[in-house]
Design an enzyme around this catalytic site. Structure first.
Site, PDB file in Angstrom:
ATOM      1  N   HIS A   1       6.298 -27.147  -0.801  1.00  0.00           N
ATOM      2  CA  HIS A   1       5.523 -28.215  -1.425  1.00  0.00           C
ATOM      3  C   HIS A   1       4.398 -27.647  -2.287  1.00  0.00           C
ATOM      4  CE1 HIS A   1       7.450 -31.437   1.015  1.00  0.00           C
ATOM      5  NE2 HIS A   1       7.755 -30.352   1.726  1.00  0.00           N
TER       6      HIS A   1
ATOM      7  N   LYS B   1     -13.758   1.856  -3.337  1.00  0.00           N
ATOM      8  CA  LYS B   1     -14.743   2.319  -2.346  1.00  0.00           C
ATOM      9  C   LYS B   1     -15.817   3.167  -3.024  1.00  0.00           C
ATOM     10  CE  LYS B   1     -11.737   2.646   1.686  1.00  0.00           C
ATOM     11  NZ  LYS B   1     -11.102   3.576   2.586  1.00  0.00           N
TER      12      LYS B   1
ATOM     13  N   GLU C   1       0.830  -1.201   0.000  1.00  0.00           N
ATOM     14  CA  GLU C   1       0.000   0.000   0.000  1.00  0.00           C
ATOM     15  C   GLU C   1       0.871   1.262   0.000  1.00  0.00           C
ATOM     16  OE1 GLU C   1      -2.930  -0.002   3.163  1.00  0.00           O
ATOM     17  OE2 GLU C   1      -4.442   0.866   1.864  1.00  0.00           O
TER      18      GLU C   1
HETATM   19  O1  PA5 Z   1      -2.935   1.692   6.163  1.00  0.00           O
HETATM   20  C1  PA5 Z   1      -4.008   2.244   5.997  1.00  0.00           C
HETATM   21  O2  PA5 Z   1      -4.126   3.489   6.033  1.00  0.00           O
HETATM   22  C2  PA5 Z   1      -5.270   1.458   5.761  1.00  0.00           C
HETATM   23  O3  PA5 Z   1      -4.997   0.105   5.687  1.00  0.00           O
HETATM   24  C3  PA5 Z   1      -6.260   1.680   6.888  1.00  0.00           C
HETATM   25  O4  PA5 Z   1      -5.659   1.327   8.097  1.00  0.00           O
HETATM   26  C4  PA5 Z   1      -7.534   0.874   6.676  1.00  0.00           C
HETATM   27  O5  PA5 Z   1      -8.100   1.212   5.441  1.00  0.00           O
HETATM   28  C5  PA5 Z   1      -8.524   1.131   7.787  1.00  0.00           C
HETATM   29  O6  PA5 Z   1      -8.851   2.490   7.870  1.00  0.00           O
HETATM   30  P1  PA5 Z   1      -9.559   3.066   9.149  1.00  0.00           P
HETATM   31  O7  PA5 Z   1      -8.644   2.938  10.301  1.00  0.00           O
HETATM   32  O8  PA5 Z   1      -9.848   4.507   8.809  1.00  0.00           O
HETATM   33  O9  PA5 Z   1     -10.821   2.268   9.353  1.00  0.00           O
END
Ligand code: PA5
Length: 426
Positions: A297, A412, A276
């Site tokens: 495996h 989203k 990410e």
């Molecule tokens: O690393 C990130 O920013 C994301 O993975 C968020 O942690 C995830 O989308 C969850 O978001 P939130 O804490 O606003 O629910």
């Protein structure tokens, strides 16, 4: 400290060529002058964390341990992966503990959610809902369902004794909800993003409830912070350079490998952290993970002889906590007596060395070897900080902002439109 071995990457690396860049990036992280600087709070967090809240986290963890049988951690992505990785990594997969930890809010799968809710029926459980934004749909739906079940079981008036929320300090739907209903609140600081948040209450409260020594975890993180925030090419930056060089050399995939099933979730956390952070502007390494010898495996075949797209980053543990000795058998029909009296750790090491030789020499797959001393809280804190800092360096080497995730928003928006969420049209 984390040891980095570059003897198996199949090329020599000119680290000196990176000296100026590394220095500039390190100073940029320290002084918060780089891309995404609003989210560099994690870098100094092992030192700057709120000490009063830390005491409250320990108290709440203890309270949960004493008063409940189950803690449901309700969050997704950075809001749960770090805690899960640390708890599994430190305590193993079959924790023999009074308090069970289970996870919700990370999926829309009705089969999973239904099973968790059915399992919780009639049981004494607490909830730690974790969301920075408070509007993440998986988590919000999960929390609504959990809260309803809890209300049915203990009554509305007792909810605040069993609900703990970790959310942004100043804003968000979850914060409003906590204020209205008086749930105990912990903070995900505004300058720390989800996937860098394991050192905050996001990771610490579930860990404390699990009975983990969070002082040791933070000490480990601080140790890493001190060791890896130098302008020089320290082991953390060395790892960042190695993966960057291998990417440039034509390997678009990095496979994180461990020989420990308890590190499977660490692999999930690592994949999120790097994927990410780095996967933007049509660039970045694809992070993948495997657990050996199990996956030798299955994926082992591809690694050895498939498309030459990947390099491996193998995480080894210097001193495993325990060993299991292979017993003698009178009949020896399984032919294993040649190993009698030997430990599984010894067998695993031979599998490790044999695999390294096969992948490197025959398969021509570069291997970066990382070694940690032990699988305890201190070393887990150290390791997780090491990866966060190496990840930031990697992104900055690619001139990428490590802390945003614009691509995640696309699904989203489409989903909201399809669900008919007010305000979302084509
Ligand atoms: O690393 C990130 O920013 C994301 O993975 C968020 O942690 C995830 O989308 C969850 O978001 P939130 O804490 O606003 O629910």
């Amino acid at each position: 400290m984390i040891h980095v071995n570059d003897a198996h990457v199949l090329r020599s690396i000119d680290y000196e060529a990176y000296a100026d860049k590394v220095k500039a990036i390190n100073q940029g992280i320290e002084n918060r002058t780089l891309l995404g600087n609003d989210y560099l709070g994690w870098a100094k967090y092992p030192e700057t964390y709120d000490k009063e809240e830390f005491v409250r986290i320990k108290k709440a963890g203890q309270y949960i341990r004493e008063n409940f049988d189950i803690l449901v951690v309700c969050g997704i992505g950075g809001s749960y992966l770090g805690a899960r990785a640390a708890i599994d990594g430190i305590q193993g997969l079959y924790r023999d503990d009074k308090l069970q930890i289970i996870y919700m809010g990370q999926t829309f799968a009705a089969s999973y959610v239904h099973q968790v809710l059915s399992y919780l029926k009639g049981k004494k459980f607490a909830i730690n809902v974790i969301s920075k934004s408070g509007t993440t749909t998986e988590t919000a739906i999960g929390f609504r369902l959990l809260r309803d079940l809890l209300k049915e079981q203990i009554g509305e008036e007792n909810l605040s004794k069993a609900i703990f929320a970790t959310t942004d300090k100043e804003k968000g739907a979850l914060l409003d909800l906590c204020k209205k209903y008086g749930y105990e609140r912990f903070v995900l600081p505004s300058d720390v993003g989800g996937r860098y948040s394991v050192f905050t209450a996001v990771g610490l409260l579930p860990m404390a409830a699990a009975g983990i020594d969070i002082d040791a975890f933070m000490d480990g993180a601080k140790n890493a912070m001190n060791a890896y925030s130098s302008d020089e090419i320290n082991p953390c930056y060395q790892y960042g350079i190695l993966r960057h060089e291998l990417y440039k050399a034509g390997y678009p995939v990095e496979m994180f490998v461990t020989y420990e099933p308890r590190f499977v979730q660490l692999g999930e956390w690592w994949k999120q952290l790097f994927g990410e952070s780095e996967g933007k502007d049509r660039t970045g390494l694809l992070p993948d993970s495997a657990t050996f010898s199990t996956d030798l495996h299955s994926l082992g075949q591809f690694i050895q002889e498939g498309s030459p797209v990947l390099f491996e980053t193998v995480l080894d543990v210097e001193k495993p906590a325990v060993d299991v000795i292979i017993p003698h058998d009178e009949d020896n029909l399984d032919g294993l007596n040649y190993l009698e009296g030997k430990g599984l750790d010894y067998v695993c090491k031979q599998a490790h060395d044999g695999t390294l030789e096969a992948h490197e020499e025959t398969g021509k797959v570069p291997n970066i070897l990382l070694t940690i001393d032990e699988m305890d809280a201190f070393h887990m804190g150290e390791l997780m900080y090491f990866f966060c800092r190496a990840c930031a360096l990697s992104c900055y080497l690619n001139e990428i902002n490590p802390f945003n995730q614009p691509g995640v928003e696309v699904y989203k928006k489409n989903m909201f439109r399809l669900l008919g969420k007010p305000g979302y049209t084509k």
